[in-house]
Design a protein around this motif. Structure first.
Motif, mmCIF file in Angstrom:
data_model
loop_
_atom_site.group_PDB
_atom_site.id
_atom_site.type_symbol
_atom_site.label_atom_id
_atom_site.label_comp_id
_atom_site.label_asym_id
_atom_site.label_seq_id
_atom_site.Cartn_x
_atom_site.Cartn_y
_atom_site.Cartn_z
ATOM 1 N N ILE A 171 0.820 -1.203 0.000
ATOM 2 C CA ILE A 171 0.000 0.000 0.000
ATOM 3 C C ILE A 171 0.856 1.255 0.000
ATOM 4 O O ILE A 171 1.684 1.476 0.881
ATOM 5 C CB ILE A 171 -0.948 0.029 1.225
ATOM 6 N N SER A 172 0.654 2.056 -1.016
ATOM 7 C CA SER A 172 1.119 3.438 -1.056
ATOM 8 C C SER A 172 -0.140 4.246 -1.320
ATOM 9 O O SER A 172 -0.569 4.389 -2.464
ATOM 10 C CB SER A 172 2.156 3.633 -2.168
ATOM 11 N N GLY A 173 -0.744 4.741 -0.252
ATOM 12 C CA GLY A 173 -2.029 5.389 -0.449
ATOM 13 C C GLY A 173 -2.775 5.688 0.826
ATOM 14 O O GLY A 173 -2.177 6.061 1.824
ATOM 15 N N TYR A 174 -4.094 5.473 0.772
ATOM 16 C CA TYR A 174 -5.027 6.052 1.739
ATOM 17 C C TYR A 174 -4.822 7.572 1.720
ATOM 18 O O TYR A 174 -4.793 8.239 2.754
ATOM 19 C CB TYR A 174 -4.827 5.474 3.139
ATOM 20 N N PHE A 175 -4.691 8.095 0.478
ATOM 21 C CA PHE A 175 -4.422 9.517 0.296
ATOM 22 C C PHE A 175 -5.522 10.385 0.915
ATOM 23 O O PHE A 175 -5.230 11.375 1.593
ATOM 24 C CB PHE A 175 -4.295 9.847 -1.197
ATOM 25 N N ASP A 176 -6.770 10.027 0.673
ATOM 26 C CA ASP A 176 -7.878 10.851 1.164
ATOM 27 C C ASP A 176 -7.873 10.927 2.683
ATOM 28 O O ASP A 176 -8.052 12.004 3.263
ATOM 29 C CB ASP A 176 -9.222 10.289 0.676
ATOM 30 N N GLU A 177 -7.699 9.779 3.335
ATOM 31 C CA GLU A 177 -7.716 9.756 4.795
ATOM 32 C C GLU A 177 -6.571 10.579 5.390
ATOM 33 O O GLU A 177 -6.747 11.297 6.377
ATOM 34 C CB GLU A 177 -7.630 8.311 5.299
ATOM 35 N N VAL A 178 -5.410 10.462 4.771
ATOM 36 C CA VAL A 178 -4.237 11.191 5.284
ATOM 37 C C VAL A 178 -4.387 12.688 5.048
ATOM 38 O O VAL A 178 -4.187 13.509 5.960
ATOM 39 C CB VAL A 178 -2.947 10.659 4.626
ATOM 40 N N ARG A 179 -4.761 13.068 3.832
ATOM 41 C CA ARG A 179 -4.791 14.489 3.481
ATOM 42 C C ARG A 179 -5.934 15.238 4.149
ATOM 43 O O ARG A 179 -5.831 16.448 4.391
ATOM 44 C CB ARG A 179 -4.864 14.633 1.965
ATOM 45 N N SER A 180 -7.012 14.543 4.448
ATOM 46 C CA SER A 180 -8.159 15.213 5.084
ATOM 47 C C SER A 180 -8.080 15.212 6.607
ATOM 48 O O SER A 180 -8.847 15.915 7.269
ATOM 49 C CB SER A 180 -9.464 14.540 4.644
ATOM 50 N N SER A 181 -7.152 14.447 7.150
ATOM 51 C CA SER A 181 -7.061 14.320 8.608
ATOM 52 C C SER A 181 -6.370 15.528 9.226
ATOM 53 O O SER A 181 -5.317 15.971 8.750
ATOM 54 C CB SER A 181 -6.291 13.049 8.975
ATOM 55 N N LYS A 182 -6.953 16.035 10.304
ATOM 56 C CA LYS A 182 -6.318 17.113 11.059
ATOM 57 C C LYS A 182 -5.397 16.572 12.147
ATOM 58 O O LYS A 182 -4.704 17.336 12.814
ATOM 59 C CB LYS A 182 -7.385 18.007 11.681
ATOM 60 N N THR A 183 -5.385 15.244 12.315
ATOM 61 C CA THR A 183 -4.605 14.644 13.401
ATOM 62 C C THR A 183 -3.513 13.695 12.897
ATOM 63 O O THR A 183 -2.835 13.060 13.700
ATOM 64 C CB THR A 183 -5.529 13.866 14.358
ATOM 65 N N PHE A 184 -3.337 13.596 11.543
ATOM 66 C CA PHE A 184 -2.308 12.688 11.036
ATOM 67 C C PHE A 184 -0.950 13.172 11.528
ATOM 68 O O PHE A 184 -0.565 14.323 11.280
ATOM 69 C CB PHE A 184 -2.335 12.627 9.508
ATOM 70 N N PRO A 185 -0.186 12.313 12.219
ATOM 71 C CA PRO A 185 0.977 12.806 12.968
ATOM 72 C C PRO A 185 2.288 12.880 12.193
ATOM 73 O O PRO A 185 3.313 13.267 12.762
ATOM 74 C CB PRO A 185 1.098 11.767 14.084
#
Length: 449
Positions: free
Chosen positions: A225-239
């Motif tokens: 997996i190279s992705g889950y782009f939407d979840e990462v980019r929309s998250s305000k808490t991705f560390p």
């Protein structure tokens, strides 16, 4: 002072194979390793899967001892062998169980009759006269200092330690500002719902970097997996300061190796900064794991299985008699004295941003690495293998991967043994003889083979 034909400094991806190939070539060999285990970035830093055993047309580009290790791992359930890369980044991936790999490598090393090993020992000084290294000085973890002499030295330290101690200049990182690719701390996670991951890819393939076949409806088999782009980019808490998750299925059911942390603007060559990177790495691992459990349903019941040492992508590049550049990589260039073949994209984890830089349109080609790219300009009996070979920042992004380092190590061990047996320096050897011995051990030096 003990005297050997060949001394190998560093027991990582390149050094293990160099020590084995030197000993098997008949040279009295010493391996000096600072840790008490072997395998370097793979077994200690958990960097995997291994790439690239296969190149264009999915034909082998690395053979001999590296492939022998994979065959032994497969026999004990420690590897899935070479599998297709669903990201379509490389021509194959080779997942391995790192602890099994550590055991296989250690047993091979200790079984070699021509090989002596000292662990927990670092090189502290180099004695040089003119263009030759006369001896190395070491210090073990108990404070015992020892001097060793050899006809040929192989620097497989990862940071060109022997080269620098000999007084040779090195380049550091990117040419423009000497920044290196960010460090990382990989960790393995168990009890991941891989079927859920495959479902996520099938439902929204545009949210992932995937092959055309998967984008057109083929179900992902091996999970990369190279992705889950939407979840990462929309998250305000991705560390983590990056734009995606990067993880790969392991050997055991439900296990993945996570390669997502990113430690930026710190140098692995500075002890204080390396310590800070280790602190930040552990902090990022915990924060990312908590985020995964909260935000990605496939990780809801997951647990942390293992955490690696800090992983270094880039530090030094020797000033060699020849330099690998990005045009060599992109064009699949042949070399006059090829000793190894690579095949990997120019994969730059940017030193100062969240993105991965690579040429999307680039056709990944087999490229050759010349012996002179492993020879410092002014030291005649030193061969450098692994990460620090003479390469530009961009070309290094394709040559730094572990299987290419293994191939270089295998050839270096053979060359060092030949040079010692003939009382010559490595650059004085007849290339036809070098090639003959590499091929006899199963190595591959021709990009078109």
């Amino acid at each position: 002072m003990k005297t050997y034909d060949v001394i190998v400094v560093g027991g990582g991806s390149a050094g293990v194979i160099a020590a084995l190939s030197s000993a098997r070539s008949g040279a009295k060999t010493l391996l000096v390793e600072s840790k008490t285990t072997f395998g370097g970035t793979n077994t200690n830093a958990l960097v995997g899967p291994l790439v690239p055993f296969l190149g264009e047309s999915k034909t082998p580009i690395v053979g001999g001892i590296p492939q022998e290790i994979i065959d032994d791992l497969i026999a004990i359930g420690g590897s899935k062998g070479h599998v297709d890369d669903p990201i379509d980044f490389a021509y194959s991936l080779t997942p391995v169980d790192f602890k099994a790999m550590q055991i296989i490598q250690a047993n091979k090393l200790y079984a070699e009759s021509n090989l002596e090993i000292v662990t927990g020992t670092s090189v502290t000084a180099v004695e040089r006269e003119g263009a030759r290294i006369q001896a190395i000085q070491t210090l073990n973890e108990f404070g015992t200092a020892t001097r060793y002499r050899a006809s040929v030295i192989i620097d497989a330290s990862g940071d060109a330690d022997v080269t620098r101690l000999s007084g040779e200049a090195v380049n550091i990182g990117r040419e423009s500002d000497h920044k290196s690719q960010p460090m990382t701390m990989c960790f393995n996670v168990g009890n991941v719902d891989l079927e859920r991951v495959r479902d996520d890819v099938a439902k929204n393939p545009d949210n992932f970097a995937v092959s055309d076949a998967i984008r057109n409806g083929e179900r992902m088999n091996y999970v990369a997996i190279s992705g889950y782009f939407d979840e990462v980019r929309s998250s305000k808490t991705f560390p983590i300061q990056r734009d995606r998750l990067l993880f790969f299925e392991g050997v055991q059911e439900g296990e993945v190796g996570m390669n997502t942390t990113r430690i930026m603007n710190l140098s692995s060559l500075n002890p204080e900064e390396l310590q800070q990177a280790t602190i930040e790495g552990h902090q990022q691992v915990l924060a990312l794991f908590k985020w995964l459990k909260a935000e990605i349903p496939a990780f809801k019941d997951a647990y942390i299985k293992d955490v690696g040492d800090i992983g270094v992508r880039e530090s030094t590049h020797i000033v060699g008699r020849k330099q690998l550049n990005e045009y060599d990589v992109l064009s699949g260039a042949k070399q006059d004295k090829s000793i190894a073949v690579g095949c990997y994209p120019i994969d730059i984890h940017s030193p100062d941003s969240s993105i991965m830089e690579f040429l999307e349109e680039n056709i990944v080609r087999n490229f050759e690495i010349d012996l002179d790219m492993c020879l410092p300009q002014n030291v005649d009996n030193l061969i450098v293998v692994g990460r620090p070979i003479s390469a530009t920042h961009a070309a290094h992004a394709a040559s730094r991967v572990s299987v290419t380092c293994m191939a270089l190590g295998q050839s270096a061990g053979i060359i060092a043994a030949l040079a010692a047996s003939q009382a010559l320096n490595p650059h004085e050897l007849d290339y036809a003889l070098i090639k003959q011995h590499i091929v006899a051990m199963g190595g591959i030096v021709d990009r078109d083979q």
